[in-house]
Write a protein that holds these residues in place. Structure first.
Motif, mmCIF file in Angstrom:
data_model
loop_
_atom_site.group_PDB
_atom_site.id
_atom_site.type_symbol
_atom_site.label_atom_id
_atom_site.label_comp_id
_atom_site.label_asym_id
_atom_site.label_seq_id
_atom_site.Cartn_x
_atom_site.Cartn_y
_atom_site.Cartn_z
ATOM 1 N N ARG A 143 10.096 11.647 10.563
ATOM 2 C CA ARG A 143 8.952 11.482 9.660
ATOM 3 C C ARG A 143 9.329 10.592 8.475
ATOM 4 O O ARG A 143 8.564 9.716 8.061
ATOM 5 C CB ARG A 143 8.481 12.849 9.142
ATOM 6 N N ALA A 144 10.518 10.837 7.919
ATOM 7 C CA ALA A 144 10.971 10.052 6.771
ATOM 8 C C ALA A 144 11.133 8.582 7.146
ATOM 9 O O ALA A 144 10.747 7.684 6.380
ATOM 10 C CB ALA A 144 12.286 10.618 6.244
ATOM 11 N N CYS A 145 11.701 8.323 8.314
ATOM 12 C CA CYS A 145 11.904 6.939 8.762
ATOM 13 C C CYS A 145 10.573 6.226 8.993
ATOM 14 O O CYS A 145 10.402 5.063 8.605
ATOM 15 C CB CYS A 145 12.737 6.916 10.039
ATOM 16 N N LEU A 146 9.637 6.918 9.627
ATOM 17 C CA LEU A 146 8.331 6.313 9.880
ATOM 18 C C LEU A 146 7.598 6.035 8.567
ATOM 19 O O LEU A 146 6.934 4.999 8.418
ATOM 20 C CB LEU A 146 7.496 7.234 10.777
ATOM 21 N N ALA A 147 7.735 6.956 7.616
ATOM 22 C CA ALA A 147 7.123 6.739 6.299
ATOM 23 C C ALA A 147 7.752 5.527 5.623
ATOM 24 O O ALA A 147 7.054 4.702 5.016
ATOM 25 C CB ALA A 147 7.295 7.985 5.430
ATOM 26 N N ALA A 148 9.080 5.400 5.727
ATOM 27 C CA ALA A 148 9.781 4.271 5.104
ATOM 28 C C ALA A 148 9.316 2.941 5.694
ATOM 29 O O ALA A 148 9.084 1.969 4.961
ATOM 30 C CB ALA A 148 11.286 4.436 5.293
ATOM 31 N N ILE A 149 9.175 2.890 7.012
ATOM 32 C CA ILE A 149 8.711 1.660 7.671
ATOM 33 C C ILE A 149 7.322 1.281 7.164
ATOM 34 O O ILE A 149 7.050 0.121 6.832
ATOM 35 C CB ILE A 149 8.694 1.847 9.205
ATOM 36 N N GLU A 150 6.450 2.275 7.085
ATOM 37 C CA GLU A 150 5.083 2.004 6.628
ATOM 38 C C GLU A 150 5.062 1.593 5.153
ATOM 39 O O GLU A 150 4.263 0.755 4.739
ATOM 40 C CB GLU A 150 4.196 3.233 6.858
ATOM 41 N N MET A 151 5.954 2.175 4.355
ATOM 42 C CA MET A 151 6.037 1.799 2.936
ATOM 43 C C MET A 151 6.431 0.331 2.781
ATOM 44 O O MET A 151 5.857 -0.399 1.962
ATOM 45 C CB MET A 151 7.062 2.682 2.218
ATOM 46 N N LEU A 152 7.414 -0.107 3.561
ATOM 47 C CA LEU A 152 7.857 -1.502 3.480
ATOM 48 C C LEU A 152 6.730 -2.452 3.884
ATOM 49 O O LEU A 152 6.526 -3.500 3.253
ATOM 50 C CB LEU A 152 9.080 -1.715 4.375
ATOM 51 N N GLU A 153 6.005 -2.092 4.931
ATOM 52 C CA GLU A 153 4.885 -2.925 5.375
ATOM 53 C C GLU A 153 3.780 -2.959 4.318
ATOM 54 O O GLU A 153 3.201 -4.017 4.039
ATOM 55 C CB GLU A 153 4.340 -2.390 6.700
ATOM 56 N N ALA A 154 3.491 -1.796 3.726
ATOM 57 C CA ALA A 154 2.453 -1.722 2.695
ATOM 58 C C ALA A 154 2.856 -2.523 1.462
ATOM 59 O O ALA A 154 2.018 -3.155 0.811
ATOM 60 C CB ALA A 154 2.199 -0.266 2.313
ATOM 61 N N MET A 155 4.153 -2.522 1.152
ATOM 62 C CA MET A 155 4.639 -3.260 -0.014
ATOM 63 C C MET A 155 4.445 -4.759 0.178
ATOM 64 O O MET A 155 4.085 -5.478 -0.769
ATOM 65 C CB MET A 155 6.120 -2.946 -0.226
ATOM 66 N N ASP A 156 4.662 -5.243 1.382
ATOM 67 C CA ASP A 156 4.448 -6.668 1.665
ATOM 68 C C ASP A 156 2.974 -7.036 1.478
ATOM 69 O O ASP A 156 2.650 -8.081 0.902
ATOM 70 C CB ASP A 156 4.897 -7.006 3.090
ATOM 71 N N ARG A 157 2.082 -6.178 1.971
ATOM 72 C CA ARG A 157 0.643 -6.442 1.803
ATOM 73 C C ARG A 157 0.256 -6.393 0.326
ATOM 74 O O ARG A 157 -0.547 -7.193 -0.156
ATOM 75 C CB ARG A 157 -0.181 -5.421 2.599
ATOM 76 N N PHE A 158 0.846 -5.451 -0.381
ATOM 77 C CA PHE A 158 0.592 -5.278 -1.813
ATOM 78 C C PHE A 158 1.007 -6.533 -2.580
ATOM 79 O O PHE A 158 0.304 -7.008 -3.474
ATOM 80 C CB PHE A 158 1.386 -4.058 -2.292
ATOM 81 N N SER A 159 2.156 -7.090 -2.217
ATOM 82 C CA SER A 159 2.673 -8.289 -2.871
ATOM 83 C C SER A 159 1.740 -9.481 -2.660
ATOM 84 O O SER A 159 1.449 -10.241 -3.591
ATOM 85 C CB SER A 159 4.070 -8.612 -2.331
ATOM 86 N N VAL A 160 1.246 -9.634 -1.428
ATOM 87 C CA VAL A 160 0.328 -10.734 -1.114
ATOM 88 C C VAL A 160 -0.987 -10.560 -1.869
ATOM 89 O O VAL A 160 -1.534 -11.509 -2.441
ATOM 90 C CB VAL A 160 0.065 -10.798 0.408
ATOM 91 N N GLU A 161 -1.484 -9.331 -1.882
ATOM 92 C CA GLU A 161 -2.752 -9.037 -2.549
ATOM 93 C C GLU A 161 -2.690 -9.366 -4.041
ATOM 94 O O GLU A 161 -3.633 -9.920 -4.612
ATOM 95 C CB GLU A 161 -3.088 -7.554 -2.356
ATOM 96 N N LEU A 162 -1.570 -9.037 -4.677
ATOM 97 C CA LEU A 162 -1.432 -9.261 -6.117
ATOM 98 C C LEU A 162 -0.924 -10.662 -6.452
ATOM 99 O O LEU A 162 -0.863 -11.037 -7.624
ATOM 100 C CB LEU A 162 -0.473 -8.228 -6.715
ATOM 101 N N LYS A 163 -0.519 -11.400 -5.405
ATOM 102 C CA LYS A 163 0.063 -12.731 -5.591
ATOM 103 C C LYS A 163 1.297 -12.652 -6.490
ATOM 104 O O LYS A 163 1.482 -13.436 -7.423
ATOM 105 C CB LYS A 163 -0.974 -13.699 -6.169
ATOM 106 N N MET A 164 2.139 -11.654 -6.201
ATOM 107 C CA MET A 164 3.380 -11.441 -6.940
ATOM 108 C C MET A 164 4.533 -11.352 -5.947
ATOM 109 O O MET A 164 4.359 -10.873 -4.824
ATOM 110 C CB MET A 164 3.320 -10.137 -7.751
ATOM 111 N N ASP A 165 5.693 -11.811 -6.359
ATOM 112 C CA ASP A 165 6.870 -11.757 -5.494
ATOM 113 C C ASP A 165 7.533 -10.386 -5.646
ATOM 114 O O ASP A 165 8.517 -10.220 -6.364
ATOM 115 C CB ASP A 165 7.853 -12.872 -5.868
ATOM 116 N N LEU A 166 6.967 -9.399 -4.953
ATOM 117 C CA LEU A 166 7.460 -8.028 -5.040
ATOM 118 C C LEU A 166 7.988 -7.584 -3.682
ATOM 119 O O LEU A 166 7.526 -8.038 -2.637
ATOM 120 C CB LEU A 166 6.348 -7.079 -5.480
#
Length: 240
Positions: A143-166
């Motif tokens: 569960r922790a690993c699957l959550a981590a994978i989804e967090m990394l993917e969500a962070m990439d989308r978040f970075s694009v949405e905000l137009k920030m290098d995060l």
């Protein structure tokens, strides 16, 4: 028992629980009881934002029985840190900093909780999540690993949405910890301590941006269930 006597008994019980004594004229008994019950409900709602449901249920069932006692549990600890934001925030308006950081945490908390994780704490733009405490599942490491994978993917989308290098880096480790209510008489919190926690934090420091590094114990329990890449051996502080 008439309404007045019932209201008086309820008020006496509320006084016992809260340690507060209030002298109330008979004509205001019912009004006072409703006011105190409303206040108690708001307090419980506030507490539930900071403690897991299992812990708050235990406190409400036996307020006098809350103790600073620990229990050993097998827990997978996740440390996640957002990179690039601290330096960027120095040039942003305070209101914008709050908006970004809260949206980031909203996203990560939603992911963690969907996989059964408990948010232990926020630390600046980092967070610590527990899988296995206070509620355990047979597949907490996965569960922790699957959550981590989804967090990394969500962070990439978040970075694009905000137009920030995060980006985000994550460390995961599974091991025995002590789960306990810790703090002072005036303020307590539910958390875990132990070498397993320290190792998870150090693995997060090893991870590069957009990477999740897991400990050997976690690896043994999830291999064959998710895609993994073997890294070169690294030395972490406190481990030989």
């Amino acid at each position: 028992m008439d309404r007045t006597e019932l209201a008086r008994r309820i008020l006496e019980r509320l006084d016992e629980i809260t340690g507060r004594s209030e002298s109330v004229p008979e004509e205001r008994l019912e009004e006072t009881v409703f006011r105190r019950l409303d206040q108690a409900g708001k307090i419980v709602s506030a507490i539930q934002k900071y403690l897991p449901k299992r812990v708050t249920d235990k406190i409400l069932a036996n307020p006098e029985g809350v103790k600073v006692e620990g229990e050993r549990r097998q827990v997978t600890v996740l440390f996640g840190d957002m990179s690039g934001f601290t330096s960027m925030s120095e040039t942003m308006d305070p209101e914008q900093v709050v908006e970004v950081i809260n949206k980031y945490f909203d996203t990560m908390v939603d992911i963690a909780e969907r996989y059964g994780g408990h948010i232990d704490k926020f630390m600046g733009d980092a967070l610590m999540v527990l899988f296995g405490a206070p509620v355990a599942h047979e597949d907490d490491p996965l569960r922790a690993c699957l959550a981590a994978i989804e967090m990394l993917e969500a962070m990439d989308r978040f970075s694009v949405e905000l137009k920030m290098d995060l980006a985000m880096s994550i460390g995961l480790n599974t091991g025995e910890v002590v789960a306990l209510n810790v703090g002072s008489k005036g303020r307590m919190e539910y958390s875990v301590i132990g070498d397993g926690v320290n190792l998870a934090a150090r693995l997060e420091k090893v991870a590069t941006a957009r990477q999740c590094v897991i400990g050997e114990n976690t690896y043994r329990q999830v291999k064959g269930k998710i895609k993994l890449k073997k890294l070169k051996p690294v030395m972490v502080k406190g481990k030989s």
